[in-house]
Design a protein around this motif. Sequence first.
Motif, short mmCIF file in Angstrom:
data_model
loop_
_atom_site.label_atom_id
_atom_site.label_comp_id
_atom_site.label_asym_id
_atom_site.label_seq_id
_atom_site.Cartn_x
_atom_site.Cartn_y
_atom_site.Cartn_z
N ASN A 139 0.65 -1.03 0.26
CA ASN A 139 -0.09 -0.41 0.01
C ASN A 139 0.97 0.92 -0.15
N SER A 140 2.00 1.59 -0.09
CA SER A 140 3.19 2.28 0.29
C SER A 140 2.76 2.99 -1.35
N THR A 141 3.01 3.63 -1.36
CA THR A 141 2.51 5.17 -2.21
C THR A 141 3.60 6.38 -2.50
N ILE A 142 4.40 6.76 -1.22
CA ILE A 142 5.24 7.59 -1.57
C ILE A 142 6.43 7.25 -2.91
N ALA A 143 7.06 8.37 -3.12
CA ALA A 143 7.84 8.66 -4.21
C ALA A 143 9.34 8.23 -3.26
N ARG A 144 10.42 7.13 -4.69
CA ARG A 144 12.00 6.76 -4.12
C ARG A 144 12.48 7.92 -3.58
N PRO A 145 13.31 7.72 -2.17
CA PRO A 145 13.97 9.27 -2.03
C PRO A 145 14.80 9.86 -3.68
N LYS A 146 14.83 11.39 -3.57
CA LYS A 146 14.98 11.93 -4.14
C LYS A 146 17.00 12.21 -4.18
N LYS A 147 16.91 11.96 -5.16
CA LYS A 147 18.68 11.90 -5.53
C LYS A 147 18.54 13.99 -4.95
N LEU A 148 19.43 14.25 -4.62
CA LEU A 148 19.58 15.99 -4.01
C LEU A 148 20.80 16.64 -4.59
N ALA A 149 20.55 17.48 -5.39
CA ALA A 149 21.75 17.90 -6.21
C ALA A 149 22.37 18.80 -5.30
N PRO A 150 23.82 19.76 -5.02
CA PRO A 150 24.35 19.99 -4.76
C PRO A 150 24.05 21.95 -4.30
N LEU A 151 24.27 22.86 -3.39
CA LEU A 151 23.53 23.84 -3.66
C LEU A 151 24.06 24.86 -4.24
N THR A 152 23.39 25.52 -4.56
CA THR A 152 24.48 26.47 -5.78
C THR A 152 23.97 27.73 -5.29
N HIS A 153 23.45 27.94 -4.26
CA HIS A 153 23.46 29.28 -3.42
C HIS A 153 23.10 29.69 -1.85
N PRO A 154 23.93 28.54 -1.49
CA PRO A 154 23.87 28.86 0.41
C PRO A 154 23.91 30.22 0.78
N THR A 155 23.16 30.36 1.61
CA THR A 155 22.53 31.87 2.26
C THR A 155 23.55 31.76 3.79
N LYS A 156 23.29 30.52 4.04
CA LYS A 156 23.90 31.00 5.49
C LYS A 156 24.54 29.47 6.17
N GLU A 157 25.62 30.15 6.59
CA GLU A 157 27.10 28.46 7.08
C GLU A 157 27.01 29.01 8.35
#
Lengths: 244, 244
Positions: A139-157
């Motif tokens: 009964n699972s409908t959740i999409a598989r974990p996404k492949k995430l891209a590196p951040l392009t313009h982080p605003t905090k570190e």
Amino acid sequence: MITPTTYPTRIEQQDTDFTFRASISTMICSVLNVAGLDANAKGFGVSDLNVDNHTWVLSRLAIELDYLPAKFETFDIETWISSYNRLISTRNFILTNQSGTKFGEATSQWCMLDLKERKAVDLSSLHENYGKYVLGDLNSTIARPKKLAPLTHPTKEHTHQAAYSDIDFNRHVNALRYLDLMLDMVPFENLALSRALRVDLQYVQECYYGDNLTVRYQKEGNVTMFEILRNQTNIAVKCQIEWF
Amino acid sequence: MITPTTYPTRIEQQDTDFTFRASISTMICSVLNVAGLDANAKGFGVSDLNVDNHTWVLSRLAIELDYLPAKFETFDIETWISSYNRLISTRNFILTNQSGTKFGEATSQWCMLDLKERKAVDLSSLHENYGKYVLGDLNSTIARPKKLAPLTHPTKEHTHQAAYSDIDFNRHVNALRYLDLMLDMVPFENLALSRALRVDLQYVQECYYGDNLTVRYQKEGNVTMFEILRNQTNIAVKCQIEWF
């Protein structure tokens, strides 16, 4: 016949944050605890694998929640293995509240690591005992974990040196501790809202005691993105939270 | 007849550190959880007090352990209220392992806080329902929590800004999080040794989200001393660990 197993769960006071609701970390912790309990119960938990110097390593996770349960709320987490191939075993979860309504789902991808060789183990070696527990999506409908891209313009570190309280029995930074460090970047007032959300987590590289963890934050509309750099060079963890 | 109550406890994998033994934090967390469970069971837990806008606040704690239990070890925590006066209620604990040997003791001192007035509540108002649970020292031999002096020559200092993952449902920095921040100052190799120890903890002032916590460390022989300053001024927490 093998069916999913259900684990009753309860939000204790110490699991809640200042909103008197479970934190996102608590919910992911609950799901991971159930994964551990279920694998142990079925004979392929970390203790069983340790005999061969193997262990499970969480590679990716996605969780979707309609809301964060309140203090003392009880709910059920149903879990099963949905699929596996040579490299990845996928375990799914459905969260159901006391009214019998599904309020969340999760899916997790695991590798098996040889602790001596520090190399991935071919999961086809598990075939006989493992295959019978693999039940498909059900009964699972959740999409598989996404492949995430590196951040392009982080605003905090923010940089944090991994200390004793950050590491687990494996001497790695604890999977949930990365999440805490990332959530600590979110403005306090945003965490006060209880909204439906989806979290995607991607563990790329292990970090160790003494490593410098640089946590980066970027926000685009209703999506908050994070990454953690290990010693200023490689991306160790990526995460994305979508707030609905 | 009212007697102490015993709570079975088990060290799970996530409770252990890199030594495969319970961490000091885990042991103190177990003791505090049992205090909460026992107070709830007897009708004077935090949920009961909240009705009157009151809550329990931990003021001082001492714990003595012959060793830190290993992963999957089970033990019993016996607890009771030993005494109380207008300001302080004292709760004691005895830890017994599966062989029936006492391997630890703890004692804790609690104030009751009026959350609206932010003032201590006179505990004599509890007289009727509370007094019958007060059992004296019984088999407890642990010395009461020490009053700790300020550090005279700290050799290490680390500043941390209190973040979301540090605070509890009360919006205060979590009692155990202070301990983690202090243990993070101890050289890693010292934490690898399993030795008998006594911890004294003294909570002087609450810290809040965004506060700067300056953790100071000083070592004299087998005694490690810590203090945490709130925003560079007042001492918020003091701690001392004696290693035997």
